[in-house]
Design an enzyme around this catalytic site. Sequence first.
Site, mmCIF file in Angstrom:
data_model
loop_
_atom_site.group_PDB
_atom_site.id
_atom_site.type_symbol
_atom_site.label_atom_id
_atom_site.label_comp_id
_atom_site.label_asym_id
_atom_site.label_seq_id
_atom_site.Cartn_x
_atom_site.Cartn_y
_atom_site.Cartn_z
ATOM 1 N N LYS A 22 41.605 38.877 50.390
ATOM 2 C CA LYS A 22 40.283 39.276 49.904
ATOM 3 C C LYS A 22 39.895 38.494 48.651
ATOM 4 C CE LYS A 22 38.234 43.087 47.276
ATOM 5 N NZ LYS A 22 38.365 42.458 45.932
ATOM 6 N N ASN A 23 40.787 38.440 47.673
ATOM 7 C CA ASN A 23 40.435 37.821 46.394
ATOM 8 C C ASN A 23 40.210 36.321 46.504
ATOM 9 O OD1 ASN A 23 40.497 40.250 44.984
ATOM 10 N ND2 ASN A 23 42.675 40.079 44.523
ATOM 11 N N ARG A 93 32.520 43.004 42.293
ATOM 12 C CA ARG A 93 32.864 42.261 41.084
ATOM 13 C C ARG A 93 32.705 40.759 41.282
ATOM 14 N NH1 ARG A 93 39.045 42.143 39.192
ATOM 15 N NH2 ARG A 93 39.149 41.374 41.315
ATOM 16 N N CYS A 117 34.733 48.156 41.518
ATOM 17 C CA CYS A 117 35.452 49.361 41.111
ATOM 18 C C CYS A 117 35.231 49.663 39.636
ATOM 19 C CB CYS A 117 36.954 49.195 41.376
ATOM 20 S SG CYS A 117 37.363 49.045 43.121
ATOM 21 N N ARG A 122 34.356 45.296 32.245
ATOM 22 C CA ARG A 122 34.588 43.975 32.830
ATOM 23 C C ARG A 122 33.895 42.930 31.954
ATOM 24 N NH1 ARG A 122 36.613 44.215 37.932
ATOM 25 N NH2 ARG A 122 36.587 46.234 38.948
ATOM 26 N N PRO A 123 34.461 42.633 30.807
ATOM 27 C CA PRO A 123 33.811 41.666 29.925
ATOM 28 C C PRO A 123 33.803 40.279 30.543
ATOM 29 C CG PRO A 123 36.024 42.146 29.145
ATOM 30 C CD PRO A 123 35.759 43.096 30.275
ATOM 31 N N ILE A 124 32.729 39.545 30.309
ATOM 32 C CA ILE A 124 32.665 38.170 30.822
ATOM 33 C C ILE A 124 32.620 37.180 29.658
ATOM 34 C CG2 ILE A 124 31.581 38.864 32.986
ATOM 35 C CD1 ILE A 124 28.942 37.726 31.786
ATOM 36 N N ASP A 125 33.161 37.601 28.523
ATOM 37 C CA ASP A 125 33.119 36.727 27.361
ATOM 38 C C ASP A 125 33.881 35.429 27.588
ATOM 39 O OD1 ASP A 125 35.340 38.593 27.358
ATOM 40 O OD2 ASP A 125 35.922 37.750 25.427
ATOM 41 N N GLN A 126 35.000 35.487 28.349
ATOM 42 C CA GLN A 126 35.760 34.264 28.609
ATOM 43 C C GLN A 126 35.006 33.337 29.562
ATOM 44 O OE1 GLN A 126 38.705 33.573 26.810
ATOM 45 N NE2 GLN A 126 37.798 35.352 25.796
ATOM 46 N N ASP A 305 46.842 45.417 40.778
ATOM 47 C CA ASP A 305 46.261 45.994 41.993
ATOM 48 C C ASP A 305 47.273 46.808 42.789
ATOM 49 O OD1 ASP A 305 43.739 45.076 41.536
ATOM 50 O OD2 ASP A 305 43.804 43.434 42.990
ATOM 51 N N ARG A 397 36.432 48.148 51.360
ATOM 52 C CA ARG A 397 36.093 46.924 50.635
ATOM 53 C C ARG A 397 37.207 45.893 50.708
ATOM 54 N NH1 ARG A 397 35.823 47.810 45.142
ATOM 55 N NH2 ARG A 397 35.496 45.576 45.094
#
Length: 418
Positions: A22-23, A93, A117, A122-126, A305, A397
């Site tokens: 999936k990922n 996500r 989920c 879920r920070p997206i700073d990186q 996970d 999912r």
Amino acid sequence: MEKFVINGGTPLFGEVNISGAKNAAVAIIPAAILIEDECIIENVPDIKDVRIILDMLCSMGAKVEKIDANTVKIDATSLDTYIVGKEKASKMRASYYMLGALCSRFKKAVVPPPGGCNFGIRPIDQHIKGFEALNCKTEIKHGNIELDASDIKGGQVYFDVVSVGATINIMLAAVKAPGVTIMENAAKEPHIVDVANFLNSMGANIKGAGTDVIKITGVEKLHGGVYGVIPDQIEAGSYMFAAAATRGDVTIKNVIPKHLDAITSKFVEMGVDVEEGDDYVRVNAKGALNKINVKTLPYPGFPTDLQPPMVALLTTVSGTSIVTESVWDSRFQYVSELEKMGAKITVNGQVAVVEGGKSLTGADVCATDLRAGAGMIIAALSANGKSSICNIHHIDRGYENIEQKLISLGAKIIRTDD
């Protein structure tokens, strides 16, 4: 709403085939945007998240054809927008991978914040730091992340924390950026290697994927081709836990055993017999098992996970086990559901203390997220009596044909309307 009804207490026996990862699939499909030609992707899992992201590409003008249940042909030549709709992005996500793919294709991207989920921020700073290192401009406007990559070029990126999402996103952005991009402190998960292999098979120049330093030399154009997605290590691990929790004997086929080393080593520590072949692992868990301590870590450590399946297993093991979650800040939300089945678990921040050994009993529980849902199934399979699990849309999912695969192993599980 649908639910699973499970009559537990039956050991699992037999063989099960693992689907594509999936990922990996939900990152490789957006990567197809970079290819202005046809590409065929094989071993794609037939799951909800994949259907969402394929629908997202269709809505943006790409031509998507399902050749069979697990093979898809994508032609993004006619893709005509760099704007992703909020409704579709909010469902998963991996929608944030559209940032890197669209900025590479159109030099612009407008993408809503990701969904998926709910077990922590879920920070997206990186991600933002990486885009800016490639000379892109980012800002939040009208609730969307807007990216201007009109002057994109290779650059030096150092991630402050290991981030799978940021590593893949910057990889997508840098593939066609002029010059050389070097990412340091990059994530090393197998699906990152798979995305890099997919892009390289289509003409990209990516070296070092799977290590903490990745070097990308930008190319002008990518060509079409055929590529097969790797097996899903998390699905494989979930069936390993189901076999162990029910004290069964299951052979999990179509896997890459090396990707499962962190699970295998813990199983050996617990006294589970694990046999490895070229493309399979066999889990035989007859007899008493040992208590253990576990800490989730980025790959090659124990995967976050599989933390809920591990906790479900440890409820069946006599003694006190300790599970430490170091990746997500709120991933123990499901514990209250296990407690309905008689589990004795104390959570203090990022640490769960599991007092195992007492048989669980069937109960009505809910899947609070995708992997917690897998944990609920494993707990219900090992419990005495009947359980029902609601909110199974979370489970759909990430797991293809999960009830059919479990039934083939002897599980008593049905999907029914709530």
